[in-house]
Design an enzyme around this catalytic site. Structure first.
Site, PDB file in Angstrom:
ATOM      1  N   ARG A 286       7.967  54.406  46.536  1.00  0.00           N
ATOM      2  CA  ARG A 286       8.192  54.332  45.090  1.00  0.00           C
ATOM      3  C   ARG A 286       8.634  55.685  44.554  1.00  0.00           C
ATOM      4  O   ARG A 286       8.432  56.717  45.204  1.00  0.00           O
ATOM      5  CB  ARG A 286       6.949  53.828  44.363  1.00  0.00           C
ATOM      6  CG  ARG A 286       5.709  54.634  44.606  1.00  0.00           C
ATOM      7  CD  ARG A 286       4.458  53.967  43.985  1.00  0.00           C
ATOM      8  NE  ARG A 286       3.297  54.836  44.159  1.00  0.00           N
ATOM      9  CZ  ARG A 286       2.049  54.507  43.853  1.00  0.00           C
ATOM     10  NH1 ARG A 286       1.785  53.316  43.346  1.00  0.00           N
ATOM     11  NH2 ARG A 286       1.058  55.358  44.037  1.00  0.00           N
ATOM     12  N   TYR A 357     -11.546  51.825  49.190  1.00  0.00           N
ATOM     13  CA  TYR A 357     -10.359  51.956  48.346  1.00  0.00           C
ATOM     14  C   TYR A 357     -10.813  51.882  46.888  1.00  0.00           C
ATOM     15  O   TYR A 357     -10.546  50.917  46.185  1.00  0.00           O
ATOM     16  CB  TYR A 357      -9.450  50.779  48.696  1.00  0.00           C
ATOM     17  CG  TYR A 357      -7.998  50.817  48.274  1.00  0.00           C
ATOM     18  CD1 TYR A 357      -7.536  51.654  47.269  1.00  0.00           C
ATOM     19  CD2 TYR A 357      -7.073  49.977  48.882  1.00  0.00           C
ATOM     20  CE1 TYR A 357      -6.202  51.641  46.902  1.00  0.00           C
ATOM     21  CE2 TYR A 357      -5.744  49.951  48.521  1.00  0.00           C
ATOM     22  CZ  TYR A 357      -5.310  50.783  47.535  1.00  0.00           C
ATOM     23  OH  TYR A 357      -3.990  50.753  47.173  1.00  0.00           O
TER      24      TYR A 357
END
Ligand code: FAD
Ligand code: UDP
Length: 390
Positions: A286, A357
């Site tokens: 990205r 996470y």
């Protein structure tokens, strides 16, 4: 300093800073916070780019979102939030689509005007290949959510670049983070509370740690001072758990990101904060254009700062960013948990310490909970050690 402290906190990220703040202000105890980096804030650290004046997120873009009212109220005692609501886009085969996958993405991808029911019916049909089995991994979870054609366009290539791991080896939760919507709502997160801190993330940490009972020492690695620790000093450790035990049970898999920063000779490079690239032929995952995180600020420069993100496997000397969490990793992690339970007065926390996470609100929420259930009882004399399986 070590002798004066009532507790040592390793890591000045959200987990460590929240506990330091609570222990000092609520319990009146002396806290020593160390971090091996030269700054506070952990991975949420932000600073001003001298060339463009834009606020840069050094360890990757950070967007605050939560539905946990306790965390939201807690954080708002240190900062105000802008009304920023995150939207993202994905470029696939030279066309731009809105993310997360929503009715606009589906209509645009299939070139049709579809009602919510029609779109849902079509995707359910495409997902039927899995049968009644619950999805067991990232690939199956993704197909169950969006069907194979959208999976192959927007998820397969991106995930291959981000994780370089067979998507059938990756846990389903990675993809369950992203909403899928049969409406035209294109906000990236579903959470009730969203926004960016008005003065950046680092300012939050400055406020959290500004207390006479908190001493912060930067550029100090825990393993250099470990031999000097008084025997009964409780330790909160938010670094990587495998490093704590000198990798004795094996290394846990992490991904890291190289951010290739570039100043572009235009005030606006891509018209939005984050553009994902779904094609595997594009080497980066990205592109982040930092100025768009703060549309409320006056941007005086005629240049803009962007970062292209390249993901790769993290070696021991790299910054560990994303736990890969394969089945092998989970087995290794369980062995470390057994070792941790046998330690005297050690509390493991945060993204690295618990190999999870965790988003920022989850790290803060976990620290607030640990304060209530472990640290406060410990200092009240109700627990004889801060050791506890995370
Ligand atoms: P960290 O912030 O990692 O802090 C741990 C600290 O411990 C570090 O400063 C480290 O230097 C220090 N440390 C480690 N070992 C030692 C040692 N031996 N001695 C001394 N100090 C040590 N969350 C969101 O909510 N929204 C987002 O948009 C978002 N985007 C992200 C993007 C990226 C690229 C990454 C990597 C994370 C993102 N996150 C996001 C997650 C967020 O960064 C974490 O939730 C948060 O940083 C967790 O805080 P922590 O205190 O557990 O860990
Ligand atoms: N993902 C994807 N395509 C995208 C965006 C995300 O396949 O365009 C998958 C990918 O596996 C990624 C996961 O969804 O790792 C979680 O995405 P998120 O944006 O939450 O990642 P983060 O912000 O943590 O990097």
């Amino acid at each position: 300093l070590l002798r004066k402290a009532d507790i040592l906190i390793v890591g000045a990220g959200f987990y460590g800073a929240t506990l330091a703040e609570r222990i000092a202000t609520q319990l009146g105890r002396r806290v020593l916070v160390i971090d091996r980096r030269q700054h506070i804030g952990g991975n949420a650290y932000t600073e001003q780019d001298p060339a463009t004046g834009v606020e840069i997120h050094r360890y990757g873009p950070h967007l605050f979102h939560t539905s946990n009212e306790e965390v939201w109220n807690y954080l708002r005692t240190f900062t105000g939030f802008t009304p920023y609501r995150h939207r993202a886009f994905s470029t696939y085969r030279d066309k731009v689509y809105p993310l997360p996958i929503n009715l606009a993405t589906i209509c645009q991808f299939f070139g049709k005007r579809l009602s919510p029911d029609e779109a849902r019916g079509m995707i359910t049909g495409q997902a039927a290949e899995l049968g009644d089995r619950p999805p067991a991994n990232l690939e199956e979870k993704a197909i169950s959510l969006v069907g194979r054609p959208l999976y192959e366009a927007f998820i397969k290539g991106y995930t291959a670049k981000q994780w370089q791991t067979d998507p059938r080896e990756l846990p389903a939760q990675i993809i369950a983070r992203l909403p899928v919507r049969y409406t035209f709502d294109d906000g990236y997160f579903n959470d009730r509370f969203q926004g960016q801190p008005v003065d950046g993330y680092t300012a939050i940490f400055e406020k959290m740690l500004a207390h006479e009972l908190i001493e912060t020492r930067l550029g100090v690695d825990f393993f250099d001072i470990k031999p000097l620790l008084p025997k009964d000093l409780p330790v909160v450790y938010t670094g990587p758990i495998d490093r704590y035990f000198d990798y004795s049970e094996g290394e846990l898999g992490w991904r890291t990101i190289d951010i290739d920063l570039e100043i572009m000779d235009t005030p606006d490079h891509q018209g939005t904060a984050i553009m994902n690239y779904a094609d595997e032929t594009v080497p980066y995952t990205r592109v982040v254009e930092f100025r768009h995180f703060n549309p409320e600020r006056q941007h005086k420069s005629d240049k803009t700062l962007i970062g292209r993100e390249y993901s790769r496997f993290a070696g021991r000397t790299d910054e560990p960013y994303y736990p890969i969490d394969t089945r092998r990793d989970q087995a290794v992690y369980r062995r470390y948990l057994e070792r941790a339970a046998a330690e005297q007065n050690l509390h493991l926390g945060g993204r690295l310490g618990t190999y999870r996470y965790l988003d920022m609100h989850q790290a803060i929420g976990a620290a607030l909970k640990a304060f209530e259930t472990v640290l406060a009882p410990y200092f009240a004399g109700e627990l004889d050690s801060v050791s506890r399986s995370p």
